[in-house]
Design a protein around this motif. Structure first.
Motif, short mmCIF file in Angstrom:
data_model
loop_
_atom_site.label_atom_id
_atom_site.label_comp_id
_atom_site.label_asym_id
_atom_site.label_seq_id
_atom_site.Cartn_x
_atom_site.Cartn_y
_atom_site.Cartn_z
N GLU A 163 -61.18 49.64 -41.64
CA GLU A 163 -60.79 49.27 -40.01
C GLU A 163 -61.18 47.96 -40.11
O GLU A 163 -62.19 47.39 -40.46
CB GLU A 163 -61.85 50.14 -39.24
N LEU A 164 -60.10 47.31 -39.19
CA LEU A 164 -60.36 45.72 -39.03
C LEU A 164 -60.05 45.34 -37.70
O LEU A 164 -59.10 46.21 -37.00
CB LEU A 164 -59.39 44.97 -40.09
N GLU A 211 -46.04 29.09 -40.59
CA GLU A 211 -47.44 29.57 -40.90
C GLU A 211 -47.52 30.92 -40.13
O GLU A 211 -47.41 30.95 -38.92
CB GLU A 211 -48.52 28.60 -40.45
N TYR A 212 -47.73 32.02 -40.62
CA TYR A 212 -48.10 33.24 -40.08
C TYR A 212 -49.29 34.02 -40.70
O TYR A 212 -49.34 34.35 -41.88
CB TYR A 212 -46.82 34.28 -40.44
N ARG A 213 -50.44 34.05 -39.88
CA ARG A 213 -51.67 34.69 -40.37
C ARG A 213 -52.46 35.17 -39.19
O ARG A 213 -52.24 35.02 -38.22
CB ARG A 213 -52.40 33.63 -41.17
N ALA A 214 -53.24 36.03 -39.66
CA ALA A 214 -54.12 36.90 -38.81
C ALA A 214 -55.52 36.70 -39.23
O ALA A 214 -55.73 36.80 -40.50
CB ALA A 214 -53.73 38.14 -38.69
N THR A 215 -56.58 36.30 -38.58
CA THR A 215 -58.01 36.42 -38.78
C THR A 215 -58.59 37.74 -38.53
O THR A 215 -58.24 38.13 -37.08
CB THR A 215 -58.68 35.21 -38.18
N VAL A 216 -59.10 38.33 -39.37
CA VAL A 216 -59.52 39.94 -39.04
C VAL A 216 -61.06 39.84 -39.38
O VAL A 216 -61.67 39.17 -40.14
CB VAL A 216 -58.78 40.82 -39.78
N ASP A 217 -61.68 41.10 -38.79
CA ASP A 217 -63.27 41.14 -39.03
C ASP A 217 -63.37 42.58 -39.25
O ASP A 217 -62.94 43.40 -38.46
CB ASP A 217 -64.01 40.48 -37.88
N GLY A 218 -64.26 42.91 -40.25
CA GLY A 218 -64.58 44.32 -40.65
C GLY A 218 -65.81 44.25 -41.19
O GLY A 218 -66.44 43.45 -41.70
N GLN A 246 -63.90 39.92 -43.97
CA GLN A 246 -63.78 38.97 -42.74
C GLN A 246 -62.99 37.77 -43.52
O GLN A 246 -63.46 37.31 -44.33
CB GLN A 246 -65.16 38.40 -42.48
N GLY A 247 -61.91 37.47 -42.73
CA GLY A 247 -61.21 36.02 -43.19
C GLY A 247 -60.05 36.19 -42.61
O GLY A 247 -59.38 37.07 -41.64
N GLU A 248 -59.16 35.58 -43.44
CA GLU A 248 -57.57 35.31 -42.67
C GLU A 248 -56.66 36.10 -43.71
O GLU A 248 -56.62 36.16 -44.97
CB GLU A 248 -57.06 33.85 -42.75
N LEU A 249 -55.45 36.80 -43.18
CA LEU A 249 -54.41 37.27 -43.91
C LEU A 249 -53.28 36.49 -43.76
O LEU A 249 -52.88 36.12 -42.58
CB LEU A 249 -54.22 38.78 -43.40
N ALA A 250 -52.49 36.25 -44.54
CA ALA A 250 -51.30 35.34 -44.77
C ALA A 250 -50.15 36.33 -44.70
O ALA A 250 -50.12 37.60 -45.51
CB ALA A 250 -51.27 34.46 -45.90
N PHE A 251 -49.04 36.13 -44.01
CA PHE A 251 -47.90 36.81 -43.91
C PHE A 251 -46.72 36.01 -44.13
O PHE A 251 -46.71 34.94 -44.02
CB PHE A 251 -47.55 37.79 -42.95
N GLY A 252 -45.60 36.63 -44.74
CA GLY A 252 -44.30 35.91 -44.95
C GLY A 252 -43.25 35.72 -43.68
O GLY A 252 -42.81 34.80 -43.57
N ASP A 253 -43.74 36.51 -42.72
CA ASP A 253 -42.75 36.47 -41.21
C ASP A 253 -43.62 37.06 -40.12
O ASP A 253 -44.78 37.84 -40.45
CB ASP A 253 -41.61 36.99 -41.27
N PRO A 254 -43.25 36.86 -39.11
CA PRO A 254 -44.17 37.42 -37.85
C PRO A 254 -43.48 39.03 -37.77
O PRO A 254 -44.58 39.65 -36.76
CB PRO A 254 -43.56 36.78 -36.77
#
Length: 230
Positions: free
Chosen positions: A54-55, A70-77, A81-89
């Motif tokens: 769970e995040l 730049e497409y990324r999400a910062t998550v916490d669990g 804890q940290g950033e996730l990078a994505f190729g598109d939105p």
């Protein structure tokens, strides 16, 4: 030029002996990975099985701008804890808001996918079946190494009679041809799913064919110029 060509040749060897086989093996391992046993407690963050955690979304960044996208999400669990990078939105990232509860799929210490309400999006850490582009890069490095070694050797042994083996003679055209062939063959091979084993021979064939035409046209132009001068 010869020294640079040797470095390029070393890069080519590393691509085909290390990067490519490791990438293929990693994808095969990921495809064969199974879900972690239900109710099991991980002994370590690095696991061969697929585990869902769970995040909570802390923040998202969606920046479109060509190469600077730049497409990324910062998550916490509890375990990440940290950033996730994505190729598109799409299809999930552009819908996320701070505070959203999501589920991350973990494999070998990486969050390989993010899921919310049944919508799943791969992260940049998910292994991909794209060895074609790696093979294309290896072939491109090999061709540049051959060109550098050939032009450097001719320049070293016969500096006053380099002829076609100069930047203006054929060097520029062959360099551009090699780069265009690398990406012109590699990218479509990825999109169309061609066997990666065919990529390098196809690139070499394209460069040899275009190179032969280029050298022939250059020689013809020089003969015409010499005839006109008489």
């Amino acid at each position: 030029m010869i020294v640079v060509s040797l470095a390029l040749a070393a890069g080519c060897v590393l691509v085909f002996t290390k990067w490519l086989p490791d990438d293929v093996a990693r994808y095969e391992d990921y495809r064969a990975a199974e879900r972690c046993p239900a109710g099991s407690t991980p002994d370590a963050w690095w696991e061969d099985c697929l585990r869902e955690v769970e995040l909570t979304v802390v923040d998202t960044v969606l920046k479109s701008g060509g190469r600077s996208s730049e497409y990324r999400a910062t998550v916490d669990g509890n375990r990440f804890q940290g950033e996730l990078a994505f190729g598109d939105p799409d299809p999930l990232l552009n819908t996320l808001q701070a505070g959203d509860q999501t589920v991350g799929t973990v494999w070998r210490g990486d969050i390989v996918a993010l899921i919310k309400d049944g919508v799943r999006q791969k992260t940049s850490d998910e292994p991909r079946d794209e060895p074609q582009m790696i093979a294309a890069i290896g072939a491109g490095l090999g061709l540049l190494a051959v060109l550098g070694l050939l032009f450097g050797t001719v320049r070293l042994l016969a500096p006053r009679h380099s002829g076609l083996f100069t930047w203006k003679g054929s060097g520029k055209g062959l360099l551009v041809t090699s780069l265009v062939a690398t990406f012109g063959v590699g990218l479509p091979a990825v999109w169309l799913g061609f066997p990666w084993q065919l990529v390098a021979p196809a690139i070499v064939a394209v460069v040899l064919g275009v190179g032969a035409l280029l050298l022939n046209s250059t020689l013809t132009a020089r003969r015409s110029a010499a005839t006109g001068a008489r």
